[in-house]
Design a protein around this motif. Structure first.
Motif, PDB file in Angstrom:
ATOM      1  N   ARG A 166      -4.187  55.740  37.976  1.00 26.76           N
ATOM      2  CA  ARG A 166      -4.000  56.536  39.191  1.00 26.76           C
ATOM      3  C   ARG A 166      -2.985  57.630  38.896  1.00 26.76           C
ATOM      4  NH1 ARG A 166      -4.734  56.432  44.594  1.00 26.76           N
ATOM      5  NH2 ARG A 166      -5.536  54.309  44.663  1.00 26.76           N
ATOM      6  N   MET A 167      -3.334  58.852  39.261  1.00 26.92           N
ATOM      7  CA  MET A 167      -2.386  59.948  39.146  1.00 26.92           C
ATOM      8  C   MET A 167      -1.342  59.808  40.250  1.00 26.92           C
ATOM      9  SD  MET A 167      -3.672  61.422  36.551  1.00 26.92           S
ATOM     10  CE  MET A 167      -2.703  62.934  36.450  1.00 26.92           C
ATOM     11  N   ARG A 168      -0.100  60.000  39.907  1.00 22.91           N
ATOM     12  CA  ARG A 168       0.966  59.909  40.905  1.00 22.91           C
ATOM     13  C   ARG A 168       0.843  61.061  41.906  1.00 22.91           C
ATOM     14  NH1 ARG A 168       6.815  58.956  38.513  1.00 22.91           N
ATOM     15  NH2 ARG A 168       7.107  58.405  40.693  1.00 22.91           N
ATOM     16  N   PRO A 169       1.345  60.857  43.125  1.00 22.79           N
ATOM     17  CA  PRO A 169       1.279  61.941  44.122  1.00 22.79           C
ATOM     18  C   PRO A 169       2.065  63.180  43.695  1.00 22.79           C
ATOM     19  CG  PRO A 169       1.724  59.831  45.182  1.00 22.79           C
ATOM     20  CD  PRO A 169       1.851  59.605  43.707  1.00 22.79           C
ATOM     21  N   PHE A 170       3.171  62.948  42.963  1.00 20.75           N
ATOM     22  CA  PHE A 170       4.013  64.070  42.572  1.00 20.75           C
ATOM     23  C   PHE A 170       4.417  63.916  41.109  1.00 20.75           C
ATOM     24  CE2 PHE A 170       4.871  63.018  47.037  1.00 20.75           C
ATOM     25  CZ  PHE A 170       4.481  64.201  47.654  1.00 20.75           C
ATOM     26  N   ALA A 171       4.661  65.056  40.467  1.00 17.80           N
ATOM     27  CA  ALA A 171       5.169  65.047  39.097  1.00 17.80           C
ATOM     28  C   ALA A 171       6.646  64.620  39.110  1.00 17.80           C
ATOM     29  CB  ALA A 171       5.015  66.433  38.476  1.00 17.80           C
ATOM     30  N   PRO A 172       7.158  64.101  37.996  1.00 17.11           N
ATOM     31  CA  PRO A 172       6.460  63.918  36.726  1.00 17.11           C
ATOM     32  C   PRO A 172       5.708  62.601  36.664  1.00 17.11           C
ATOM     33  CG  PRO A 172       8.749  63.309  36.468  1.00 17.11           C
ATOM     34  CD  PRO A 172       8.605  63.794  37.882  1.00 17.11           C
ATOM     35  N   GLN A 173       4.763  62.525  35.761  1.00 12.54           N
ATOM     36  CA  GLN A 173       4.073  61.278  35.433  1.00 12.54           C
ATOM     37  C   GLN A 173       4.168  61.116  33.924  1.00 12.54           C
ATOM     38  OE1 GLN A 173       0.458  60.416  37.440  1.00 12.54           O
ATOM     39  NE2 GLN A 173      -0.282  58.988  35.908  1.00 12.54           N
ATOM     40  N   ASN A 174       5.151  60.369  33.509  1.00 19.17           N
ATOM     41  CA  ASN A 174       5.458  60.279  32.086  1.00 19.17           C
ATOM     42  C   ASN A 174       4.528  59.317  31.357  1.00 19.17           C
ATOM     43  OD1 ASN A 174       7.224  60.909  29.774  1.00 19.17           O
ATOM     44  ND2 ASN A 174       7.736  58.738  29.886  1.00 19.17           N
ATOM     45  N   GLU A 175       4.074  59.762  30.192  1.00 19.58           N
ATOM     46  CA  GLU A 175       3.399  58.887  29.248  1.00 19.58           C
ATOM     47  C   GLU A 175       4.107  59.016  27.911  1.00 19.58           C
ATOM     48  OE1 GLU A 175      -0.695  58.326  28.709  1.00 19.58           O
ATOM     49  OE2 GLU A 175      -1.241  58.816  30.778  1.00 19.58           O
ATOM     50  N   ALA A 176       4.102  57.963  27.146  1.00 19.80           N
ATOM     51  CA  ALA A 176       4.727  57.989  25.832  1.00 19.80           C
ATOM     52  C   ALA A 176       3.833  57.290  24.824  1.00 19.80           C
ATOM     53  CB  ALA A 176       6.096  57.308  25.862  1.00 19.80           C
ATOM     54  N   LYS A 177       3.885  57.794  23.609  1.00 22.58           N
ATOM     55  CA  LYS A 177       3.164  57.176  22.499  1.00 22.58           C
ATOM     56  C   LYS A 177       4.182  56.808  21.439  1.00 22.58           C
ATOM     57  CE  LYS A 177      -1.096  57.664  19.924  1.00 22.58           C
ATOM     58  NZ  LYS A 177      -2.327  58.432  19.847  1.00 22.58           N
ATOM     59  N   MET A 178       4.128  55.571  20.983  1.00 24.97           N
ATOM     60  CA  MET A 178       5.123  55.056  20.056  1.00 24.97           C
ATOM     61  C   MET A 178       4.448  54.434  18.842  1.00 24.97           C
ATOM     62  SD  MET A 178       7.343  53.270  23.054  1.00 24.97           S
ATOM     63  CE  MET A 178       5.832  53.055  24.012  1.00 24.97           C
ATOM     64  N   PHE A 179       5.092  54.595  17.706  1.00 26.69           N
ATOM     65  CA  PHE A 179       4.639  53.953  16.476  1.00 26.69           C
ATOM     66  C   PHE A 179       5.762  53.061  15.954  1.00 26.69           C
ATOM     67  CE2 PHE A 179       2.052  57.765  16.771  1.00 26.69           C
ATOM     68  CZ  PHE A 179       0.783  57.268  16.488  1.00 26.69           C
ATOM     69  N   ARG A 180       5.404  51.846  15.601  1.00 24.34           N
ATOM     70  CA  ARG A 180       6.349  50.892  15.030  1.00 24.34           C
ATOM     71  C   ARG A 180       5.995  50.629  13.569  1.00 24.34           C
ATOM     72  NH1 ARG A 180       9.762  48.252  18.363  1.00 24.34           N
ATOM     73  NH2 ARG A 180       9.492  48.583  20.619  1.00 24.34           N
ATOM     74  N   CYS A 181       6.991  50.224  12.807  1.00 29.57           N
ATOM     75  CA  CYS A 181       6.789  49.958  11.388  1.00 29.57           C
ATOM     76  C   CYS A 181       5.795  48.816  11.207  1.00 29.57           C
ATOM     77  CB  CYS A 181       8.122  49.613  10.728  1.00 29.57           C
ATOM     78  SG  CYS A 181       8.001  49.203   8.975  1.00 29.57           S
ATOM     79  N   SER A 182       4.844  49.004  10.325  1.00 30.44           N
ATOM     80  CA  SER A 182       3.834  47.970  10.084  1.00 30.44           C
ATOM     81  C   SER A 182       4.407  46.772   9.335  1.00 30.44           C
ATOM     82  CB  SER A 182       2.658  48.558   9.296  1.00 30.44           C
ATOM     83  OG  SER A 182       3.093  49.054   8.038  1.00 30.44           O
ATOM     84  N   GLU A 183       5.621  46.914   8.782  1.00 29.08           N
ATOM     85  CA  GLU A 183       6.250  45.817   8.047  1.00 29.08           C
ATOM     86  C   GLU A 183       7.236  45.034   8.899  1.00 29.08           C
ATOM     87  OE1 GLU A 183       5.720  44.760   4.796  1.00 29.08           O
ATOM     88  OE2 GLU A 183       3.967  46.082   4.924  1.00 29.08           O
ATOM     89  N   CYS A 184       8.121  45.726   9.616  1.00 29.34           N
ATOM     90  CA  CYS A 184       9.177  45.020  10.352  1.00 29.34           C
ATOM     91  C   CYS A 184       9.147  45.259  11.851  1.00 29.34           C
ATOM     92  CB  CYS A 184      10.546  45.405   9.796  1.00 29.34           C
ATOM     93  SG  CYS A 184      11.070  47.099  10.200  1.00 29.34           S
ATOM     94  N   ASN A 185       8.255  46.085  12.345  1.00 31.52           N
ATOM     95  CA  ASN A 185       8.051  46.359  13.767  1.00 31.52           C
ATOM     96  C   ASN A 185       9.165  47.210  14.380  1.00 31.52           C
ATOM     97  OD1 ASN A 185       6.061  45.977  15.826  1.00 31.52           O
ATOM     98  ND2 ASN A 185       7.464  44.621  16.925  1.00 31.52           N
ATOM     99  N   GLU A 186       9.987  47.845  13.567  1.00 27.27           N
ATOM    100  CA  GLU A 186      11.021  48.736  14.080  1.00 27.27           C
ATOM    101  C   GLU A 186      10.367  49.995  14.658  1.00 27.27           C
ATOM    102  OE1 GLU A 186      15.039  50.194  14.695  1.00 27.27           O
ATOM    103  OE2 GLU A 186      14.224  48.199  14.235  1.00 27.27           O
TER     104      GLU A 186
END
Length: 240
Positions: A130-150
């Motif tokens: 659902r789109m929020r009625p008002f801005a902002p509508q934050n999205e984030a994309k994150m990458f973690r280490c494939s070895e230690c999950n940092e």
């Protein structure tokens, strides 16, 4: 960025309430949208409604590949996503299951054997936000280490309003994903905790950049043909 149909809804739609719906109800087959997808887990919007407070259903698919690269990231959305498994084979979500995503959740191919023979395993889902009625509508994309999950990379963006286009609108979060991947792949991807150099994310398989590019190309081409017609003396009426 709002794609609004200005024509009033049909009078037969009065059961929506006094005055009828604000936008014309549309119908779409989620399976039919599969032929227009640009890649793995690329959400394909079913309807041209991305305005404030809109429900935005989108189809997405993944399937197995013997040489499937690592396909994993974390996603944050201020609005929870509802996932319906429309059909699947070899996926944790079985056909007909409904899942409410946490605001922060991992994203993969969601297949138990992603390296199985080509398309032996698959899933087709309907993802609704659902789109929020008002801005902002934050999205984030994150990458973690494939070895230690940092946590090694995070990209935040307000996707409440996407890039303005004259003719054909775009689902704004897809460009956010594409930009995040490009920025992540441009780093050394070395984990600050364990020193592991992580693999680049497979942008080409995901198809997010293709989606954003093709939206721009379609709008540019539509504008160019109208310029050509005007130059030849034709009276061009722009149909949104």
């Amino acid at each position: 960025m709002t794609a609004q149909i200005d024509a009033p809804a049909q009078k037969t739609l009065g059961w929506f309430g006094a005055g009828g719906p604000e936008k014309e109800p549309l119908k779409e087959n989620v399976f039919a949208t599969m032929v227009t997808h640009q890649g793995m887990q690329q959400q394909r919007e079913l309807f041209p409604y991305f305005g404030p407070n809109d429900l935005v259903p989108a189809g997405a698919f993944s399937y197995s590949l013997p040489d499937m690269p690592r396909f994993h990231f974390y996603h944050y959305n201020e609005q929870q996503e509802i996932v319906i498994s429309m059909a699947s084979e070899g996926a944790p979500l079985k056909t007909g299951q409904i899942h409410v995503q946490d605001n922060t959740h991992g994203v993969t191919t969601f297949l138990t054997k992603p390296h199985a023979p080509r398309m032996e395993s698959y899933q087709i889902c309907l993802i609704t936000i659902r789109m929020r009625p008002f801005a902002p509508q934050n999205e984030a994309k994150m990458f973690r280490c494939s070895e230690c999950n940092e946590l090694i990379f995070r990209y935040d963006e307000d996707m409440h309003v996407g890039p303005p286009h004259r003719f054909y609108q775009e689902l704004p979060n897809i460009r956010v994903y594409a930009d995040a991947v490009d920025k992540f792949n441009a780093t050394d991807r070395i984990c600050p905790a364990c020193g592991h150099q992580n693999e680049p994310f497979p942008q080409d398989i995901a198809g997010w950049r293709r989606y954003a590019d093709y939206i721009e190309l379609a709008n540019r081409a539509r504008g160019d043909i109208e310029k050509a017609a005007t130059a030849e003396g034709f009276d061009v009426e722009v149909a949104q």
